[in-house]
Design a protein around this motif. Structure first.
Motif, short mmCIF file in Angstrom:
data_model
loop_
_atom_site.label_atom_id
_atom_site.label_comp_id
_atom_site.label_asym_id
_atom_site.label_seq_id
_atom_site.Cartn_x
_atom_site.Cartn_y
_atom_site.Cartn_z
N THR A 237 -25.91 -42.26 82.34
CA THR A 237 -27.33 -41.97 82.55
C THR A 237 -27.78 -42.41 83.94
O THR A 237 -28.52 -41.69 84.63
N GLY A 238 -27.31 -43.57 84.35
CA GLY A 238 -27.68 -44.05 85.68
C GLY A 238 -27.16 -43.15 86.79
O GLY A 238 -27.85 -42.91 87.78
N GLN A 239 -25.94 -42.63 86.64
CA GLN A 239 -25.40 -41.75 87.67
C GLN A 239 -26.17 -40.45 87.75
O GLN A 239 -26.43 -39.92 88.85
N VAL A 240 -26.58 -39.91 86.59
CA VAL A 240 -27.41 -38.71 86.60
C VAL A 240 -28.74 -38.98 87.31
O VAL A 240 -29.20 -38.20 88.14
N LEU A 241 -29.34 -40.11 87.00
CA LEU A 241 -30.61 -40.46 87.64
C LEU A 241 -30.43 -40.70 89.13
O LEU A 241 -31.31 -40.37 89.94
N LEU A 242 -29.28 -41.28 89.51
CA LEU A 242 -29.03 -41.53 90.93
C LEU A 242 -28.93 -40.22 91.70
O LEU A 242 -29.53 -40.06 92.76
N VAL A 243 -28.16 -39.27 91.16
CA VAL A 243 -28.02 -37.98 91.82
C VAL A 243 -29.37 -37.27 91.89
O VAL A 243 -29.75 -36.71 92.94
N LEU A 244 -30.09 -37.29 90.80
CA LEU A 244 -31.40 -36.65 90.78
C LEU A 244 -32.37 -37.31 91.76
O LEU A 244 -33.11 -36.63 92.49
N GLY A 245 -32.35 -38.62 91.80
CA GLY A 245 -33.25 -39.32 92.72
C GLY A 245 -32.92 -39.05 94.18
O GLY A 245 -33.81 -38.83 94.99
N VAL A 246 -31.62 -39.04 94.52
CA VAL A 246 -31.23 -38.76 95.90
C VAL A 246 -31.60 -37.32 96.27
O VAL A 246 -32.07 -37.04 97.38
N ALA A 247 -31.40 -36.39 95.33
CA ALA A 247 -31.76 -35.00 95.59
C ALA A 247 -33.26 -34.85 95.82
O ALA A 247 -33.71 -34.15 96.75
N LEU A 248 -34.06 -35.48 94.98
CA LEU A 248 -35.51 -35.41 95.15
C LEU A 248 -35.95 -36.09 96.45
O LEU A 248 -36.87 -35.62 97.14
N GLU A 249 -35.31 -37.20 96.78
CA GLU A 249 -35.63 -37.89 98.03
C GLU A 249 -35.33 -37.00 99.24
O GLU A 249 -36.16 -36.87 100.15
#
Length: 265
Positions: A237-249
């Protein structure tokens, strides 16, 4: 494996930049009679930054973080290259305006076009802009319609100079007056860009501040013992959130930069 990654990252980060490569080529070309110039390989700056950041991140963290770090480094390098290109374009425009002023003054003093052009090129702070100006005045360039908005601002200005020189030769009108008008236009555009950059300094600073908030949140979470970095890099879950957060950033920064560029133009 660890030693190889360290050596790879160090090698890529210490790869010579463009100035060093140009000096090496000049030395290889003029180092002695009969010496064969040796081509020097050159990798794009984004590739070097991306590979170096990915190698270091792979050493310190997980492969996913290495991929994200490499992508972020590539985007940062491309942004830096665009900023340097903009600074270079502004410097060329300033040098071209100064050369046009010198050329117009020489023509008003009664010197011939060839002599005035040579003096203006010698006084130009940018050698490339001086050569381009000489080519536009003495031998107008073939190309797009001078009245059109094609190419960079430097190319558009040179097209107007080329058209003015051709018109002066055909009709005998004063070339100095037209060159003065082109110079005034360049200076007015430069002042307008400076004003717009001043007006957009606040939004740029706000975007940079917002971009740094996730890092601040990671630091605060680590400070209270939550260890968010471990959660983001070791759990699914954390890796999915990390990828999503970096993409949104990245999308937010790109969109902010695009809005600022559109406002400055």
């Amino acid at each position: 494996m660890t030693a190889a990654l360290v050596l790879l990252g160090a090698a890529l980060l210490s790869w010579p930049g463009s100035p060093a490569l140009r000096r090496t080529r000049r030395l290889a070309a003029t180092g002695g009679r009969g010496r064969i110039p040796v081509p020097v390989p050159r990798l794009p700056r984004p590739v070097l930054w991306g590979a170096g950041a990915a190698a270091v991140a792979a050493l310190l963290s997980t492969p996913l973080v290495a991929v994200l770090a490499g992508a972020a480094a590539v985007l940062a390098a491309r942004t830096g290259d665009r900023r340097r290109a903009g600074v270079r374009e502004e410097a060329r425009l300033t040098a071209l305006a100064e050369a046009l002023a010198a050329l117009a003054a020489e023509l008003r003093s009664g010197r011939s076009l060839t002599e005035a052009t040579a003096a203006a090129v010698a006084a130009c702070a940018d050698e490339e802009s001086g050569r381009a100006l000489a080519g536009s005045v003495v031998g107008p360039r073939a190309g797009p319609d001078p009245g059109g908005r094609t190419g960079t601002e430097v190319e558009q200005a040179l097209q107007r100079v080329s058209a003015a020189a051709a018109l002066s030769r055909r009709t005998g009108c004063s070339l100095a007056s037209v060159l003065g008008a082109v110079e005034d236009d360049l200076r007015a555009r430069s002042r307008q860009r400076q004003d717009l950059r001043s007006l957009t300094a606040g939004p740029r600073a706000s975007a940079a501040l917002l971009a740094g908030l996730p890092l601040l949140a990671l630091g605060m979470g680590s400070g209270i013992g939550a260890d968010p970095w471990r959660v983001l890099t070791t759990t699914a879950t954390g890796q999915v959130l990390l990828v999503l957060g970096v993409a949104l950033e990245g999308a937010g920064l790109a969109w902010s930069a695009r809005l600022v560029r559109r406002a400055v133009r």
